[in-house]
Design a protein around this motif. Sequence first.
Motif, PDB file in Angstrom:
ATOM      1  N   MET A 114      52.961 -83.661  18.673  1.00 32.40           N
ATOM      2  CA  MET A 114      52.283 -83.383  17.402  1.00 32.40           C
ATOM      3  C   MET A 114      52.720 -82.037  16.830  1.00 32.40           C
ATOM      4  O   MET A 114      53.030 -81.925  15.636  1.00 32.40           O
ATOM      5  CB  MET A 114      50.775 -83.396  17.600  1.00 32.40           C
ATOM      6  CG  MET A 114      50.205 -84.743  17.927  1.00 32.40           C
ATOM      7  SD  MET A 114      48.434 -84.594  18.297  1.00 32.40           S
ATOM      8  CE  MET A 114      48.139 -86.143  19.126  1.00 32.40           C
ATOM      9  N   ALA A 115      52.752 -81.011  17.677  1.00 33.64           N
ATOM     10  CA  ALA A 115      53.146 -79.673  17.208  1.00 33.64           C
ATOM     11  C   ALA A 115      54.598 -79.662  16.752  1.00 33.64           C
ATOM     12  O   ALA A 115      54.924 -79.090  15.707  1.00 33.64           O
ATOM     13  CB  ALA A 115      52.932 -78.641  18.320  1.00 33.64           C
ATOM     14  N   MET A 116      55.470 -80.303  17.517  1.00 35.87           N
ATOM     15  CA  MET A 116      56.871 -80.359  17.119  1.00 35.87           C
ATOM     16  C   MET A 116      57.037 -81.148  15.829  1.00 35.87           C
ATOM     17  O   MET A 116      57.822 -80.779  14.955  1.00 35.87           O
ATOM     18  CB  MET A 116      57.721 -80.975  18.228  1.00 35.87           C
ATOM     19  CG  MET A 116      57.959 -80.053  19.395  1.00 35.87           C
ATOM     20  SD  MET A 116      58.822 -78.520  18.977  1.00 35.87           S
ATOM     21  CE  MET A 116      60.452 -79.127  18.641  1.00 35.87           C
ATOM     22  N   GLY A 117      56.287 -82.236  15.700  1.00 30.08           N
ATOM     23  CA  GLY A 117      56.366 -83.039  14.490  1.00 30.08           C
ATOM     24  C   GLY A 117      55.978 -82.255  13.249  1.00 30.08           C
ATOM     25  O   GLY A 117      56.620 -82.372  12.203  1.00 30.08           O
ATOM     26  N   LEU A 118      54.942 -81.443  13.360  1.00 35.05           N
ATOM     27  CA  LEU A 118      54.507 -80.638  12.207  1.00 35.05           C
ATOM     28  C   LEU A 118      55.589 -79.670  11.751  1.00 35.05           C
ATOM     29  O   LEU A 118      55.657 -79.325  10.570  1.00 35.05           O
ATOM     30  CB  LEU A 118      53.222 -79.883  12.539  1.00 35.05           C
ATOM     31  CG  LEU A 118      51.966 -80.743  12.650  1.00 35.05           C
ATOM     32  CD1 LEU A 118      50.797 -79.905  13.163  1.00 35.05           C
ATOM     33  CD2 LEU A 118      51.626 -81.397  11.314  1.00 35.05           C
ATOM     34  N   SER A 119      56.438 -79.227  12.664  1.00 38.36           N
ATOM     35  CA  SER A 119      57.487 -78.271  12.297  1.00 38.36           C
ATOM     36  C   SER A 119      58.885 -78.899  12.312  1.00 38.36           C
ATOM     37  O   SER A 119      59.870 -78.197  12.134  1.00 38.36           O
ATOM     38  CB  SER A 119      57.449 -77.072  13.253  1.00 38.36           C
ATOM     39  OG  SER A 119      57.773 -77.484  14.574  1.00 38.36           O
ATOM     40  N   TRP A 120      58.972 -80.177  12.501  1.00 40.69           N
ATOM     41  CA  TRP A 120      60.247 -80.877  12.733  1.00 40.69           C
ATOM     42  C   TRP A 120      61.210 -80.734  11.558  1.00 40.69           C
ATOM     43  O   TRP A 120      62.180 -80.006  11.622  1.00 40.69           O
ATOM     44  CB  TRP A 120      59.949 -82.342  13.020  1.00 40.69           C
ATOM     45  CG  TRP A 120      61.064 -83.108  13.632  1.00 40.69           C
ATOM     46  CD1 TRP A 120      61.844 -84.039  13.017  1.00 40.69           C
ATOM     47  CD2 TRP A 120      61.522 -83.046  14.986  1.00 40.69           C
ATOM     48  NE1 TRP A 120      62.743 -84.563  13.904  1.00 40.69           N
ATOM     49  CE2 TRP A 120      62.574 -83.972  15.128  1.00 40.69           C
ATOM     50  CE3 TRP A 120      61.144 -82.300  16.094  1.00 40.69           C
ATOM     51  CZ2 TRP A 120      63.242 -84.167  16.327  1.00 40.69           C
ATOM     52  CZ3 TRP A 120      61.801 -82.501  17.288  1.00 40.69           C
ATOM     53  CH2 TRP A 120      62.841 -83.409  17.393  1.00 40.69           C
ATOM     54  N   LEU A 121      60.978 -81.445  10.478  1.00 42.65           N
ATOM     55  CA  LEU A 121      61.814 -81.336   9.283  1.00 42.65           C
ATOM     56  C   LEU A 121      61.129 -80.530   8.186  1.00 42.65           C
ATOM     57  O   LEU A 121      61.594 -80.512   7.049  1.00 42.65           O
ATOM     58  CB  LEU A 121      62.198 -82.722   8.756  1.00 42.65           C
ATOM     59  CG  LEU A 121      63.152 -83.508   9.648  1.00 42.65           C
ATOM     60  CD1 LEU A 121      63.462 -84.868   9.036  1.00 42.65           C
ATOM     61  CD2 LEU A 121      64.437 -82.744   9.914  1.00 42.65           C
ATOM     62  N   SER A 122      60.066 -79.867   8.537  1.00 46.87           N
ATOM     63  CA  SER A 122      59.357 -79.051   7.553  1.00 46.87           C
ATOM     64  C   SER A 122      60.147 -77.801   7.182  1.00 46.87           C
ATOM     65  O   SER A 122      59.800 -77.101   6.229  1.00 46.87           O
ATOM     66  CB  SER A 122      57.970 -78.675   8.068  1.00 46.87           C
ATOM     67  OG  SER A 122      58.077 -78.032   9.313  1.00 46.87           O
ATOM     68  N   THR A 123      61.225 -77.536   7.902  1.00 52.11           N
ATOM     69  CA  THR A 123      62.092 -76.412   7.528  1.00 52.11           C
ATOM     70  C   THR A 123      63.006 -76.768   6.357  1.00 52.11           C
ATOM     71  O   THR A 123      63.562 -75.870   5.719  1.00 52.11           O
ATOM     72  CB  THR A 123      62.959 -75.975   8.723  1.00 52.11           C
ATOM     73  OG1 THR A 123      63.716 -77.097   9.181  1.00 52.11           O
ATOM     74  CG2 THR A 123      62.108 -75.426   9.852  1.00 52.11           C
ATOM     75  N   VAL A 124      63.166 -78.054   6.072  1.00 45.92           N
ATOM     76  CA  VAL A 124      64.107 -78.472   5.016  1.00 45.92           C
ATOM     77  C   VAL A 124      63.635 -78.049   3.620  1.00 45.92           C
ATOM     78  O   VAL A 124      64.417 -77.456   2.865  1.00 45.92           O
ATOM     79  CB  VAL A 124      64.383 -79.986   5.092  1.00 45.92           C
ATOM     80  CG1 VAL A 124      65.221 -80.459   3.911  1.00 45.92           C
ATOM     81  CG2 VAL A 124      65.071 -80.325   6.410  1.00 45.92           C
ATOM     82  N   PRO A 125      62.372 -78.328   3.211  1.00 43.79           N
ATOM     83  CA  PRO A 125      61.982 -77.921   1.856  1.00 43.79           C
ATOM     84  C   PRO A 125      62.114 -76.421   1.583  1.00 43.79           C
ATOM     85  O   PRO A 125      62.704 -76.037   0.565  1.00 43.79           O
ATOM     86  CB  PRO A 125      60.530 -78.402   1.746  1.00 43.79           C
ATOM     87  CG  PRO A 125      60.421 -79.533   2.717  1.00 43.79           C
ATOM     88  CD  PRO A 125      61.322 -79.149   3.855  1.00 43.79           C
ATOM     89  N   PRO A 126      61.633 -75.533   2.474  1.00 37.50           N
ATOM     90  CA  PRO A 126      61.808 -74.110   2.149  1.00 37.50           C
ATOM     91  C   PRO A 126      63.266 -73.641   2.246  1.00 37.50           C
ATOM     92  O   PRO A 126      63.662 -72.711   1.540  1.00 37.50           O
ATOM     93  CB  PRO A 126      60.914 -73.379   3.152  1.00 37.50           C
ATOM     94  CG  PRO A 126      60.649 -74.341   4.243  1.00 37.50           C
ATOM     95  CD  PRO A 126      60.767 -75.701   3.653  1.00 37.50           C
ATOM     96  N   THR A 127      64.055 -74.283   3.096  1.00 37.06           N
ATOM     97  CA  THR A 127      65.468 -73.914   3.171  1.00 37.06           C
ATOM     98  C   THR A 127      66.177 -74.272   1.870  1.00 37.06           C
ATOM     99  O   THR A 127      66.852 -73.434   1.257  1.00 37.06           O
ATOM    100  CB  THR A 127      66.150 -74.613   4.372  1.00 37.06           C
ATOM    101  OG1 THR A 127      65.536 -74.154   5.577  1.00 37.06           O
ATOM    102  CG2 THR A 127      67.637 -74.309   4.420  1.00 37.06           C
ATOM    103  N   ASN A 128      66.016 -75.509   1.438  1.00 43.99           N
ATOM    104  CA  ASN A 128      66.652 -75.923   0.177  1.00 43.99           C
ATOM    105  C   ASN A 128      66.053 -75.184  -1.016  1.00 43.99           C
ATOM    106  O   ASN A 128      66.768 -74.854  -1.962  1.00 43.99           O
ATOM    107  CB  ASN A 128      66.538 -77.434  -0.007  1.00 43.99           C
ATOM    108  CG  ASN A 128      67.494 -78.183   0.886  1.00 43.99           C
ATOM    109  OD1 ASN A 128      68.509 -77.657   1.316  1.00 43.99           O
ATOM    110  ND2 ASN A 128      67.165 -79.419   1.182  1.00 43.99           N
ATOM    111  N   GLY A 129      64.758 -74.924  -0.981  1.00 44.12           N
ATOM    112  CA  GLY A 129      64.122 -74.163  -2.057  1.00 44.12           C
ATOM    113  C   GLY A 129      64.657 -72.750  -2.151  1.00 44.12           C
ATOM    114  O   GLY A 129      64.839 -72.210  -3.246  1.00 44.12           O
ATOM    115  N   THR A 130      64.933 -72.135  -1.002  1.00 44.94           N
ATOM    116  CA  THR A 130      65.503 -70.786  -0.996  1.00 44.94           C
ATOM    117  C   THR A 130      66.910 -70.792  -1.585  1.00 44.94           C
ATOM    118  O   THR A 130      67.262 -69.925  -2.389  1.00 44.94           O
ATOM    119  CB  THR A 130      65.521 -70.212   0.439  1.00 44.94           C
ATOM    120  OG1 THR A 130      64.180 -70.170   0.933  1.00 44.94           O
ATOM    121  CG2 THR A 130      66.116 -68.826   0.471  1.00 44.94           C
ATOM    122  N   ILE A 131      67.703 -71.784  -1.190  1.00 46.23           N
ATOM    123  CA  ILE A 131      69.062 -71.888  -1.752  1.00 46.23           C
ATOM    124  C   ILE A 131      68.986 -72.024  -3.268  1.00 46.23           C
ATOM    125  O   ILE A 131      69.714 -71.344  -4.002  1.00 46.23           O
ATOM    126  CB  ILE A 131      69.817 -73.082  -1.130  1.00 46.23           C
ATOM    127  CG1 ILE A 131      70.078 -72.827   0.347  1.00 46.23           C
ATOM    128  CG2 ILE A 131      71.144 -73.320  -1.863  1.00 46.23           C
ATOM    129  CD1 ILE A 131      70.568 -74.041   1.108  1.00 46.23           C
TER     130      ILE A 131
END
Length: 195
Positions: A114-131
Amino acid sequence: DAPQSIRQALREAFGHRSYVLLVLGFFTCGFQLAFVTAHLPAYLMDRGLSVQVGGWVLAAIGLFNIVGSLASGWLGTRMPKRYLLAILYFIRAAAIAAFIMVPLSVTSALLFGMAMGLSWLSTVPPTNGTIASVFGVEDMATLGGLVFFFHQVGAFLGGWLGGRLYAMTGSYDVVWWISVGLGVLAAILNLPIRE
């Protein structure tokens, strides 16, 4: 302004400290995700749990990934993306550390999923948003694709190193701790990013 060539866009991006930090963080993302996906079921079986538990944990990762990704996209519009990324990488590092330090059970394995799932691909939106916020959207596909390329390099190393070190030592412990260290490092590297 005349549009940039791909070469100019890449020169600008790799000359920008924030882009390089973003790339390094996403490398860690790939390392952790591939290692967990490829080796978690075998790790659980080595520790005495059934193969079905490995499937349940991967399913929990997938289910909670939906929640984490949506929440991350929403939070990325309400807080600095660099802080969100740092929090996500730190959560992942803390979840991995807790998972390997507490006694293993079906419950602890599912909580880890559950913890890994919450952070799994959740890095994609802020990464692409930063770019997009730093460089605009004109070269988004190229710059986002390069970030993802480094994610895949990390994924290769996570999957390969997990198997290699297991073959050498009979244990996944070293790679788990490398994952923790990389998560903490990625969290720290994302803090000075300028959006």
